[in-house]
Design an enzyme around this catalytic site. Structure first.
Site, PDB file in Angstrom:
ATOM      1  CB  CYS A 128      -0.943  -0.013   1.195  1.00 34.90           C
ATOM      2  SG  CYS A 128      -0.128  -0.279   2.780  1.00 34.90           S
ATOM      3  CG  HIS A 241      -0.590   4.232   4.837  1.00 34.62           C
ATOM      4  ND1 HIS A 241      -1.270   3.992   5.997  1.00 34.62           N
ATOM      5  CD2 HIS A 241      -0.150   3.008   4.399  1.00 34.62           C
ATOM      6  CE1 HIS A 241      -1.257   2.685   6.254  1.00 34.62           C
ATOM      7  NE2 HIS A 241      -0.583   2.081   5.300  1.00 34.62           N
TER       8      HIS A 241
END
Length: 345
Positions: A128, A241
């Protein structure tokens, strides 16, 4: 078009089903596979009706057209080769790290390197953190050639799955109530803390999470000599994130040129007006398809061949589920790479 999602009760599996549903993926049937513990539970969708979770079986999966794996690497290593070995069997898109570093398995961010699939039936989805950074870096690399990349990540609890988000939620309550905290998912209590430790430490002092960014960026970009360093930090946010990216390029680069490129890049949303307090943040990037990019400035270390920027993207979407679904969509269209000037998702 028949589709299966393996690990449908997990954080990434649930998001894959939501993305398929929201994007109206043209499936005539969607099978949702889960563990025995979750079997029998139902998921409501607009496009495919009510899906009943069922225990995974090879016999049921082998006749599908696409299978999305949102499971452990060990499960993927066992089942993916079996499925792809079936004559006229499914295309398997794996979200684990099981096959990312195999030379024969394409590691795909579709806006960048969908052409690398080249008829392969097993495709790896990237980490990711890598996928989020790559969306912003690729347009810059194409024009200016990135030679050095320094990454600092600020990774949400969602990177550890549903269990990580649950631990953050419950232990935050405990801290605020003055109760004892107990960390099982993370190395230390995460509420009101940051932990510079994600995945296992390697012999070179980096963690495996940090090395994933190095290995995968080089493979996706087709740039084996790209110098990459990363420090990965877990922070007490639920989703999305954030990453600080510092690049040194072969050609001179300016914030104005970078801004123009990124404003037209598919899958990227420019959020860069500090005078109005506008910049990428997890709160804004959560549940969004595009990666937010901002804080674009000339590097005072690398000068006119250096740039610094800040990105933020939803780990469960751009970093996992959305990337996997777009791979399938693009393969259905013939696997053609998207142009920078094409309309964004």
């Amino acid at each position: 078009m028949r589709v299966g999602v393996v690990g449908a009760s997990g954080a990434v599996g649930e998001e894959i089903i939501k993305v398929l549903d929201n994007r109206k993926f043209p499936a005539t049937e969607v099978l949702a596979f889960a563990s025995e513990r979750s079997a029998g539970k139902e998921i409501k969708t607009e496009s495919y009706g009510v899906l009943t979770l069922q225990v995974y079986s090879f016999e049921a999966a082998k006749s599908l057209d696409y299978v999305f794996l949102a499971v452990s690497g060990s499960f993927a290593k066992k089942e993916a080769p079996l499925l792809t070995a079936v004559e006229n069997g499914p295309i398997v898109i794996d979200n684990s790290s099981a096959f990312r570093y195999d030379d024969d398995i394409p590691l795909i961010v579709p806006e960048i390197n969908i052409d690398a699939v080249a008829g392969k039936r097993l495709i790896a989805n990237p980490n990711c953190t890598t996928a989020i950074a790559a969306m912003a870096l690729w347009p810059l690399h194409q024009k200016f050639t990135i030679e050095k990349l320094l990454v600092s990540t600020y990774q949400a609890a969602s990177g550890a799955g549903a269990e990580g988000m649950s631990e953050l939620r419950e232990q935050s309550k405990n801290v605020l109530n003055g109760s004892e905290t107990e960390n099982k998912v993370f190395a230390h209590p995460l509420p009101f803390n940051v932990i510079p430790h994600i995945d296992s430490f390697q012999e070179n002092g980096y963690t495996r999470e940090e090395m994933k960014v190095c290995w995968e960026t080089r493979k996706i970009f087709g740039a084996p000599d790209l110098a990459v360093s990363c420090t990965a930090v877990r922070i007490p946010t639920f989703r999305a994130h954030a990453e600080s990216l510092v690049i040194e390029t072969r050609e001179s680069i300016s914030p104005k040129e970078a801004t123009q490129l990124l404003s037209n890049a598919p899958g990227v949303k420019l959020v860069d007006d500090p005078s109005k307090l506008e910049y990428p943040m997890p709160l804004n990037a959560t549940a969004q398809y595009d990666v937010e990019v901002g804080r674009i400035r000339q590097s005072i270390v690398f000068g006119d061949k250096g740039l610094e920027l800040f990105v933020c993207g939803d780990q469960l979407l751009r970093g996992a589920a959305l990337n996997a679904v777009i791979i399938a969509e693009d393969l259905m269209k013939g696997g053609k790479k998207r142009k920078l000037e094409e309309t964004k998702e």
